[in-house]
Write an enzyme that holds these catalytic residues in place. Sequence first.
Site, mmCIF file in Angstrom:
data_model
loop_
_atom_site.group_PDB
_atom_site.id
_atom_site.type_symbol
_atom_site.label_atom_id
_atom_site.label_comp_id
_atom_site.label_asym_id
_atom_site.label_seq_id
_atom_site.Cartn_x
_atom_site.Cartn_y
_atom_site.Cartn_z
ATOM 1 N N SER A 185 0.812 -1.214 0.000
ATOM 2 C CA SER A 185 0.000 0.000 0.000
ATOM 3 C C SER A 185 0.841 1.256 0.000
ATOM 4 C CB SER A 185 -0.839 0.041 1.277
ATOM 5 O OG SER A 185 -1.765 -0.984 1.304
ATOM 6 N N HIS B 154 -0.889 -2.523 -7.371
ATOM 7 C CA HIS B 154 -1.624 -2.191 -6.141
ATOM 8 C C HIS B 154 -3.129 -2.254 -6.387
ATOM 9 C CE1 HIS B 154 -2.714 0.999 -2.917
ATOM 10 N NE2 HIS B 154 -2.804 -0.207 -2.424
ATOM 11 N N GLU C 280 -3.453 0.454 -9.250
ATOM 12 C CA GLU C 280 -2.359 1.418 -9.432
ATOM 13 C C GLU C 280 -1.105 0.634 -9.797
ATOM 14 O OE1 GLU C 280 -1.930 3.301 -5.517
ATOM 15 O OE2 GLU C 280 -2.361 5.239 -6.387
ATOM 16 N N ASN D 201 -3.322 6.147 -1.481
ATOM 17 C CA ASN D 201 -3.131 6.181 -0.023
ATOM 18 C C ASN D 201 -2.471 7.463 0.475
ATOM 19 O OD1 ASN D 201 -4.457 3.802 0.455
ATOM 20 N ND2 ASN D 201 -2.635 2.572 0.054
HETATM 21 C C1 CAA Z 1 -5.458 0.506 1.780
HETATM 22 C C2 CAA Z 1 -5.089 0.428 0.345
HETATM 23 O O1 CAA Z 1 -3.931 0.116 0.038
HETATM 24 C C3 CAA Z 1 -5.996 0.831 -0.778
HETATM 25 C C4 CAA Z 1 -7.448 0.554 -0.588
HETATM 26 O O2 CAA Z 1 -7.925 -0.467 -0.958
HETATM 27 S S1 CAA Z 1 -8.297 1.717 0.233
HETATM 28 C C5 CAA Z 1 -9.944 1.063 0.306
HETATM 29 C C6 CAA Z 1 -10.663 1.307 -0.984
HETATM 30 N N1 CAA Z 1 -12.013 0.808 -0.842
HETATM 31 C C7 CAA Z 1 -13.043 1.583 -0.514
HETATM 32 O O3 CAA Z 1 -12.895 2.791 -0.376
HETATM 33 C C8 CAA Z 1 -14.322 0.872 -0.325
HETATM 34 C C9 CAA Z 1 -15.437 1.821 0.075
HETATM 35 N N2 CAA Z 1 -16.678 1.067 0.203
HETATM 36 C C10 CAA Z 1 -17.428 0.708 -0.869
HETATM 37 O O4 CAA Z 1 -17.113 1.017 -2.010
HETATM 38 C C11 CAA Z 1 -18.678 -0.071 -0.586
HETATM 39 O O5 CAA Z 1 -19.052 0.169 0.750
HETATM 40 C C12 CAA Z 1 -18.498 -1.605 -0.818
HETATM 41 C C13 CAA Z 1 -18.264 -1.872 -2.298
HETATM 42 C C14 CAA Z 1 -17.359 -2.217 -0.006
HETATM 43 C C15 CAA Z 1 -19.768 -2.322 -0.374
HETATM 44 O O6 CAA Z 1 -20.829 -1.762 -1.083
HETATM 45 P P1 CAA Z 1 -22.326 -1.787 -0.527
HETATM 46 O O7 CAA Z 1 -23.184 -1.319 -1.646
HETATM 47 O O8 CAA Z 1 -22.401 -1.138 0.776
HETATM 48 O O9 CAA Z 1 -22.539 -3.255 -0.138
HETATM 49 P P2 CAA Z 1 -23.193 -4.445 -0.875
HETATM 50 O O10 CAA Z 1 -24.450 -4.065 -1.596
HETATM 51 O O11 CAA Z 1 -23.280 -5.465 0.199
HETATM 52 O O12 CAA Z 1 -22.088 -4.872 -1.931
HETATM 53 C C16 CAA Z 1 -22.021 -4.383 -3.253
HETATM 54 C C17 CAA Z 1 -21.274 -5.427 -4.051
HETATM 55 O O13 CAA Z 1 -19.957 -5.578 -3.524
HETATM 56 C C18 CAA Z 1 -19.715 -6.951 -3.166
HETATM 57 N N3 CAA Z 1 -18.887 -6.944 -1.961
HETATM 58 C C19 CAA Z 1 -19.086 -6.242 -0.837
HETATM 59 N N4 CAA Z 1 -18.091 -6.479 0.037
HETATM 60 C C20 CAA Z 1 -17.261 -7.361 -0.564
HETATM 61 C C21 CAA Z 1 -16.071 -7.990 -0.173
HETATM 62 N N5 CAA Z 1 -15.487 -7.734 1.008
HETATM 63 N N6 CAA Z 1 -15.481 -8.846 -1.045
HETATM 64 C C22 CAA Z 1 -16.034 -9.095 -2.243
HETATM 65 N N7 CAA Z 1 -17.156 -8.512 -2.671
HETATM 66 C C23 CAA Z 1 -17.766 -7.662 -1.838
HETATM 67 C C24 CAA Z 1 -21.078 -7.524 -2.889
HETATM 68 O O14 CAA Z 1 -21.067 -8.939 -3.083
HETATM 69 C C25 CAA Z 1 -21.918 -6.818 -3.922
HETATM 70 O O15 CAA Z 1 -21.739 -7.443 -5.186
HETATM 71 P P3 CAA Z 1 -22.967 -7.595 -6.195
HETATM 72 O O16 CAA Z 1 -23.399 -6.194 -6.522
HETATM 73 O O17 CAA Z 1 -22.349 -8.332 -7.341
HETATM 74 O O18 CAA Z 1 -23.990 -8.368 -5.427
HETATM 75 N N1 NDP Z 2 -6.378 -4.006 3.461
HETATM 76 C C1 NDP Z 2 -6.468 -3.213 2.410
HETATM 77 O O1 NDP Z 2 -7.460 -2.482 2.255
HETATM 78 C C2 NDP Z 2 -5.385 -3.194 1.408
HETATM 79 C C3 NDP Z 2 -4.160 -3.768 1.676
HETATM 80 N N2 NDP Z 2 -3.173 -3.733 0.735
HETATM 81 C C4 NDP Z 2 -1.882 -4.339 1.008
HETATM 82 O O2 NDP Z 2 -1.988 -5.737 0.764
HETATM 83 C C5 NDP Z 2 -1.130 -6.452 1.676
HETATM 84 C C6 NDP Z 2 -1.958 -7.437 2.453
HETATM 85 O O3 NDP Z 2 -2.964 -6.743 3.170
HETATM 86 P P1 NDP Z 2 -4.245 -7.505 3.743
HETATM 87 O O4 NDP Z 2 -4.641 -8.613 2.841
HETATM 88 O O5 NDP Z 2 -5.211 -6.473 4.107
HETATM 89 O O6 NDP Z 2 -3.627 -8.118 5.080
HETATM 90 P P2 NDP Z 2 -4.111 -9.391 5.917
HETATM 91 O O7 NDP Z 2 -3.608 -9.181 7.287
HETATM 92 O O8 NDP Z 2 -5.558 -9.647 5.671
HETATM 93 O O9 NDP Z 2 -3.326 -10.591 5.205
HETATM 94 C C7 NDP Z 2 -1.949 -10.732 5.190
HETATM 95 C C8 NDP Z 2 -1.672 -12.196 4.968
HETATM 96 O O10 NDP Z 2 -0.270 -12.385 4.761
HETATM 97 C C9 NDP Z 2 0.105 -13.505 5.529
HETATM 98 N N3 NDP Z 2 1.538 -13.524 5.800
HETATM 99 C C10 NDP Z 2 2.220 -12.867 6.780
HETATM 100 N N4 NDP Z 2 3.523 -13.204 6.723
HETATM 101 C C11 NDP Z 2 3.656 -14.071 5.689
HETATM 102 C C12 NDP Z 2 4.747 -14.793 5.148
HETATM 103 N N5 NDP Z 2 5.974 -14.663 5.665
HETATM 104 N N6 NDP Z 2 4.539 -15.615 4.102
HETATM 105 C C13 NDP Z 2 3.314 -15.746 3.561
HETATM 106 N N7 NDP Z 2 2.230 -15.093 4.041
HETATM 107 C C14 NDP Z 2 2.394 -14.269 5.086
HETATM 108 C C15 NDP Z 2 -0.724 -13.375 6.785
HETATM 109 O O11 NDP Z 2 -0.709 -14.547 7.544
HETATM 110 P P3 NDP Z 2 -0.903 -14.414 9.163
HETATM 111 O O12 NDP Z 2 -2.303 -13.908 9.355
HETATM 112 O O13 NDP Z 2 -0.674 -15.796 9.632
HETATM 113 O O14 NDP Z 2 0.145 -13.421 9.622
HETATM 114 C C16 NDP Z 2 -2.080 -13.048 6.167
HETATM 115 O O15 NDP Z 2 -2.750 -14.216 5.717
HETATM 116 C C17 NDP Z 2 -0.429 -5.391 2.525
HETATM 117 O O16 NDP Z 2 0.781 -5.054 1.924
HETATM 118 C C18 NDP Z 2 -1.409 -4.224 2.449
HETATM 119 O O17 NDP Z 2 -0.806 -2.981 2.662
HETATM 120 C C19 NDP Z 2 -3.346 -3.169 -0.499
HETATM 121 C C20 NDP Z 2 -4.558 -2.626 -0.834
HETATM 122 C C21 NDP Z 2 -5.661 -2.564 0.117
#
Ligand code: CAA
Ligand code: NDP
Length: 295
Positions: free
Chosen positions: A123, A144, A156, A194
């Site tokens: 991320s 990403h 990304e 992010n």
């Molecule tokens: C941290 C990083 O590195 C980068 C990032 O990812 S930052 C996070 C970016 N993501 C966001 O900002 C998500 C913001 N939230 C949303 O867009 C919405 O709340 C959401 C899509 C998660 C859920 O939407 P919603 O309308 O409230 O829920 P819901 O109607 O239950 O779901 C809509 C669809 O998404 C699917 N869905 C919801 N959560 C899901 C999940 N965790 N996994 C897979 N599919 C999912 C549902 O199955 C549904 O699919 P269909 O339309 O095909 O039935």
């Molecule tokens: N969460 C988010 O919204 C997003 C996350 N990311 C990035 O994706 C990556 C994963 O995040 P996320 O899936 O949320 O994290 P989770 O904590 O859900 O999953 C991480 C997984 O990696 C496993 N793991 C840890 N160490 C090892 C290892 N040495 N070998 C193999 N597997 C290992 C963990 O196992 P265990 O639980 O046993 O430690 C766990 O199953 C991170 O880099 C995060 O920044 C990118 C986009 C969005």
Amino acid sequence: MPVPSRIETLGVVGAGQMGAGIAQVAAVTGHRVVVYDVSLEMARQGIDKIGAQLARQVANGKMEASAREAALSRLVAADGVGALAEADLVIEAATEREDVKRRIFQQVCPVLRPDAILATNTSSISITRLASGTDRPERFLGIHFMNPVPVMKLVELVRGIATDDDVFETAKSFAAGLGKTLTVSEDFPGFIVNRVLVPMINEAIYTLHEGVGTIESIDASMRLGANHPMGPFQLADFIGLDTCLAIMQVLHDGLADSKYRPCPLLVKYVEAGWLGRKTGRGFYDYRVDPPKPTR
Ligand SMILES: CC(=O)CC(=O)SCCNC(=O)CCNC(=O)[C@H](O)C(C)(C)COP(=O)(O)OP(=O)(O)OC[C@H]1O[C@@H](n2cnc3c(N)ncnc32)[C@H](O)[C@@H]1OP(=O)(O)O
Ligand SMILES: NC(=O)C1=CN([C@@H]2O[C@H](COP(=O)(O)OP(=O)(O)OC[C@H]3O[C@@H](n4cnc5c(N)ncnc54)[C@H](OP(=O)(O)O)[C@@H]3O)[C@@H](O)[C@H]2O)C=CC1
């Protein structure tokens, strides 16, 4: 050495929420996917989650049962790192910690085919720095995905200083073939999404910490006042508070600006092990229905 022109077999390291999502989308779009985690059991659990997710789509009439079976038949749980040897591309999606990722690359690189591409779903961490810990910086890049992977349209792409053009092109076609829209980010802390999103979440936590609003009022304000699909606390819990904190630390360290200081309240939640949905409790308690704010 030529790069694989098409990705047929994908390796995914880490079967958590992101790794499972990436594996799901790749399997549904016809790729063979080898899923590797710390144990065979963890890899199997990730595949079980995919099975349940696809079952919901079948139940809602969004997928044929036969397509689900076909996707599941393309998923393999790795019984060791050696199973990644057949992959054209490996995407690392393990915990957002540089030491963990570096250790994984040290284990994975010796078993990869020399022409295989290695990518990270990090991320925030520098692609160039991670690449330098591998045997193939020219075949390394950031791919990403956003959470939830099956739903979010964006990927990304981030090249490191050494990434070859043809590696980047293969990654572009791969991500486009998954049905994703691509943006390209330069390799700076947090990339684009992010850099903007997680400081907003951190600011929401400061807003709570300073007593400006409650968890519920801040979430409602951002949902209804800014049209965000989730409030910042719902989103933070969804991403994982450990991941949010790790990203803020990378921004703070990498950009050396106090405006990225992680909120002490975020630190406290992570220290408590209240990491959000994945541990059952974060800014909300998910053990009750509907989830209840924890302050
Ligand atoms: C941290 C990083 O590195 C980068 C990032 O990812 S930052 C996070 C970016 N993501 C966001 O900002 C998500 C913001 N939230 C949303 O867009 C919405 O709340 C959401 C899509 C998660 C859920 O939407 P919603 O309308 O409230 O829920 P819901 O109607 O239950 O779901 C809509 C669809 O998404 C699917 N869905 C919801 N959560 C899901 C999940 N965790 N996994 C897979 N599919 C999912 C549902 O199955 C549904 O699919 P269909 O339309 O095909 O039935
Ligand atoms: N969460 C988010 O919204 C997003 C996350 N990311 C990035 O994706 C990556 C994963 O995040 P996320 O899936 O949320 O994290 P989770 O904590 O859900 O999953 C991480 C997984 O990696 C496993 N793991 C840890 N160490 C090892 C290892 N040495 N070998 C193999 N597997 C290992 C963990 O196992 P265990 O639980 O046993 O430690 C766990 O199953 C991170 O880099 C995060 O920044 C990118 C986009 C969005």
